[in-house]
Design an enzyme around this catalytic site. Structure first.
Site, mmCIF file in Angstrom:
data_model
loop_
_atom_site.group_PDB
_atom_site.id
_atom_site.type_symbol
_atom_site.label_atom_id
_atom_site.label_comp_id
_atom_site.label_asym_id
_atom_site.label_seq_id
_atom_site.Cartn_x
_atom_site.Cartn_y
_atom_site.Cartn_z
ATOM 1 N N ASN A 30 0.837 -1.201 0.000
ATOM 2 C CA ASN A 30 0.000 0.000 0.000
ATOM 3 C C ASN A 30 0.871 1.249 0.000
ATOM 4 O O ASN A 30 2.099 1.162 0.057
ATOM 5 C CB ASN A 30 -0.952 -0.032 1.196
ATOM 6 N N ARG A 31 0.245 2.408 -0.057
ATOM 7 C CA ARG A 31 0.965 3.665 -0.266
ATOM 8 C C ARG A 31 1.471 4.330 1.010
ATOM 9 O O ARG A 31 1.931 5.466 0.966
ATOM 10 C CB ARG A 31 0.057 4.669 -0.992
#
Ligand code: C5P
Length: 226
Positions: A30-31
């Protein structure tokens, strides 16, 4: 110098985002950059706490922000590191973005593209909810457990509506709800956060740098501990 109002407290902060392996060279991730978690560690240390940072794939520098940094990659590793550190912690803050699901059967060898064959589907299984376990088990008596929730508003409710429902569902002593999407949250220097208690009541609201958010959260932790 910051007030030493966290002196004598042992705190654990998880930060960053987990990576769930597909094969030796690929993952699902994920970011999250880990900047909010690192800011929480820095603020706690500046205020006198003993800080263990469980660091999942950080993009932020951890230089000087904790007494101990435990690097991890996957949710399984993060879970083990957080639980080990939590056994003698007064406060645990789960700021990491933990994957809800992981590939069911990561392969030991690299997955190959085979001529004439399409991609194989990826089967996922659910990860344990580490925050929920910490709330349920209280690995140390009197421990304060804090969660984070990244929310977006939608047709069914605002960021705060979703945050309130999650606070009640998760039952953590505090839940920091932050607005993500449209240039907010992940990867940005600033953050807007509502701090809710276990029944979803608002304890604080702050809009500012991740360090300012961190200080407001530690104030709220001190208040709940009484
Ligand atoms: O439900 P949601 O993933 O939005 O909850 C976020 C909170 O739960 C964060 O504090 C995160 O660190 C934690 N979490 C966890 N284990 C998971 C998923 C989320 O501890 N498997």
């Amino acid at each position: 110098q910051a007030p030493q109002d966290l002196a004598g407290l042992r705190v654990v902060v998880s930060a960053g985002g987990t990576r769930e392996p597909l094969d030796p060279v690929r993952w699902i991730g994920n970011r999250s950059t880990g900047r909010q978690g690192v800011a929480l560690a820095q603020a706690a240390r500046a205020r006198g706490a003993h800080v263990t940072l469980v660091a999942a794939n950080l993009e932020a520098s951890v230089e000087g922000c904790a007494d101990q940094v435990v690097p991890v990659e996957s949710t399984a590793e993060l879970r083990q590191a957080v639980r080990a550190a939590a056994t003698d912690a007064d406060v645990v803050v789960m700021a990491a973005a933990v994957a809800d699901f992981r590939p069911a059967a990561p392969t030991g060898a690299k997955i190959k593209k085979v001529a004439g064959q399409g991609p194989a589907p990826i089967e996922l299984v659910e990860n344990p909810d580490i925050l929920a376990e910490l709330v349920r088990e209280r690995l140390r008596p009197g421990q304060t457990v804090v969660g984070f929730a990244a929310e977006t508003g939608d047709a069914t409710g605002s960021v705060l509506d979703h945050g309130r429902a999650k606070a009640v569902r998760k039952g953590a002593d505090l839940l920091a709800v932050n607005a993500v999407g449209a240039g907010r949250g992940f990867g940005t220097p600033d953050n807007e956060v509502w701090v809710l208690d276990a029944i979803g009541d608002q304890v604080a609201h702050v809009s500012g740098t991740k360090r300012q958010v961190a200080d407001v959260l530690w104030d709220a932790v001190l208040k709940t501990r009484g």
